[in-house]
Design a protein around this motif. Structure first.
Motif, PDB file in Angstrom:
ATOM      1  N   THR A   1      -9.437   6.922  29.582  1.00 27.23           N
ATOM      2  CA  THR A   1     -11.020   7.009  29.457  1.00 27.23           C
ATOM      3  C   THR A   1     -11.390   5.550  29.459  1.00 27.23           C
ATOM      4  N   SER A   2     -10.509   4.714  29.557  1.00 30.10           N
ATOM      5  CA  SER A   2     -10.964   3.176  29.416  1.00 30.10           C
ATOM      6  C   SER A   2     -10.133   2.265  30.480  1.00 30.10           C
ATOM      7  N   HIS A   3      -8.871   2.813  30.982  1.00 30.50           N
ATOM      8  CA  HIS A   3      -8.138   1.921  31.836  1.00 30.50           C
ATOM      9  C   HIS A   3      -8.447   2.766  33.092  1.00 30.50           C
ATOM     10  N   ARG A   4      -8.629   1.781  34.249  1.00 32.69           N
ATOM     11  CA  ARG A   4      -8.872   2.100  35.529  1.00 32.69           C
ATOM     12  C   ARG A   4      -7.736   2.700  36.185  1.00 32.69           C
ATOM     13  N   VAL A   5      -7.551   3.995  36.535  1.00 37.96           N
ATOM     14  CA  VAL A   5      -6.242   4.348  37.442  1.00 37.96           C
ATOM     15  C   VAL A   5      -6.120   3.205  38.704  1.00 37.96           C
ATOM     16  N   THR A   6      -4.708   2.910  38.940  1.00 43.53           N
ATOM     17  CA  THR A   6      -4.547   2.164  40.115  1.00 43.53           C
ATOM     18  C   THR A   6      -3.756   2.783  41.171  1.00 43.53           C
ATOM     19  N   THR A   7      -3.729   2.265  42.327  1.00 44.65           N
ATOM     20  CA  THR A   7      -2.913   2.934  43.410  1.00 44.65           C
ATOM     21  C   THR A   7      -1.334   3.048  42.967  1.00 44.65           C
ATOM     22  N   GLU A   8      -0.902   2.163  42.298  1.00 37.92           N
ATOM     23  CA  GLU A   8       0.366   1.850  41.609  1.00 37.92           C
ATOM     24  C   GLU A   8       0.671   3.134  40.675  1.00 37.92           C
ATOM     25  N   ASP A   9      -0.423   3.262  39.782  1.00 40.10           N
ATOM     26  CA  ASP A   9      -0.097   4.608  39.069  1.00 40.10           C
ATOM     27  C   ASP A   9       0.031   6.082  39.882  1.00 40.10           C
ATOM     28  N   ILE A  10      -0.923   6.012  40.901  1.00 38.83           N
ATOM     29  CA  ILE A  10      -0.888   7.211  41.901  1.00 38.83           C
ATOM     30  C   ILE A  10       0.737   7.357  42.453  1.00 38.83           C
ATOM     31  N   SER A  11       1.091   6.260  43.040  1.00 42.70           N
ATOM     32  CA  SER A  11       2.538   6.291  43.758  1.00 42.70           C
ATOM     33  C   SER A  11       3.564   6.603  42.646  1.00 42.70           C
TER      34      SER A  11
ATOM     35  N   ASP B   1      -1.465  24.434  35.544  1.00 42.80           N
ATOM     36  CA  ASP B   1      -1.803  24.443  34.205  1.00 42.80           C
ATOM     37  C   ASP B   1      -2.976  23.191  34.303  1.00 42.80           C
ATOM     38  N   LYS B   2      -3.708  23.345  32.940  1.00 47.96           N
ATOM     39  CA  LYS B   2      -4.978  22.520  32.765  1.00 47.96           C
ATOM     40  C   LYS B   2      -4.515  21.368  31.822  1.00 47.96           C
ATOM     41  N   ARG B   3      -3.115  21.563  31.402  1.00 46.88           N
ATOM     42  CA  ARG B   3      -2.821  20.497  30.476  1.00 46.88           C
ATOM     43  C   ARG B   3      -2.086  19.248  31.043  1.00 46.88           C
ATOM     44  N   PRO B   4      -2.504  17.900  30.329  1.00 46.11           N
ATOM     45  CA  PRO B   4      -2.235  16.723  30.807  1.00 46.11           C
ATOM     46  C   PRO B   4      -0.639  16.553  30.945  1.00 46.11           C
ATOM     47  N   MET B   5      -0.238  15.960  32.001  1.00 46.05           N
ATOM     48  CA  MET B   5       1.313  15.376  31.734  1.00 46.05           C
ATOM     49  C   MET B   5       1.479  14.170  31.050  1.00 46.05           C
ATOM     50  N   LEU B   6       0.395  13.472  30.836  1.00 45.06           N
ATOM     51  CA  LEU B   6       0.491  12.131  30.024  1.00 45.06           C
ATOM     52  C   LEU B   6      -0.711  12.124  28.908  1.00 45.06           C
ATOM     53  N   SER B   7      -0.570  11.330  28.072  1.00 43.03           N
ATOM     54  CA  SER B   7      -1.683  11.067  27.041  1.00 43.03           C
ATOM     55  C   SER B   7      -3.047  10.592  27.778  1.00 43.03           C
TER      56      SER B   7
ATOM     57  N   MET C   1      -5.932  11.938  36.840  1.00 42.50           N
ATOM     58  CA  MET C   1      -4.603  11.904  36.023  1.00 42.50           C
ATOM     59  C   MET C   1      -3.915  13.192  36.412  1.00 42.50           C
ATOM     60  N   PRO C   2      -2.767  13.236  36.567  1.00 42.02           N
ATOM     61  CA  PRO C   2      -1.790  14.287  36.887  1.00 42.02           C
ATOM     62  C   PRO C   2      -1.846  15.648  35.555  1.00 42.02           C
TER      63      PRO C   2
END
Length: 76
Positions: free
Chosen positions: A46-56, A35-41, A29-30
């Motif tokens: 932790t339970s939802h698989r990141v997709t290529t669409e997420d990355i895009s 920094d080391k703080r997340p851009m998102l929650s 995730m970004p």
């Protein structure tokens, strides 16, 4: 050699780095730039698989983001 690899990774755009980690099976995730703080929650990832669409989408929205690898991923 290691210093050059580390420097190259820092200069690589988010999308390129994210796609490499994703291809190796990492859950990512970004993070805020320089920094080391997340851009998102992060909890949902932790339970939802990141997709290529997420990355895009993240690449467009956060082109200068750092990358977090989520270690405690358990797909539900």
């Amino acid at each position: 050699q290691r210093d050059q690899t580390t420097t190259t990774a820092r200069l690589m755009p988010f999308r390129e780095q994210a796609e490499k980690y994703f291809a190796r099976g990492f859950q990512i995730m970004p993070l805020k730039p320089k920094d080391k703080r997340p851009m998102l929650s992060w909890e949902q990832y932790t339970s939802h698989r990141v997709t290529t669409e997420d990355i895009s989408n993240w690449s467009r929205i956060y082109p200068d983001a750092n990358i977090a690898i989520i270690k405690n991923f358990k797909e539900v």
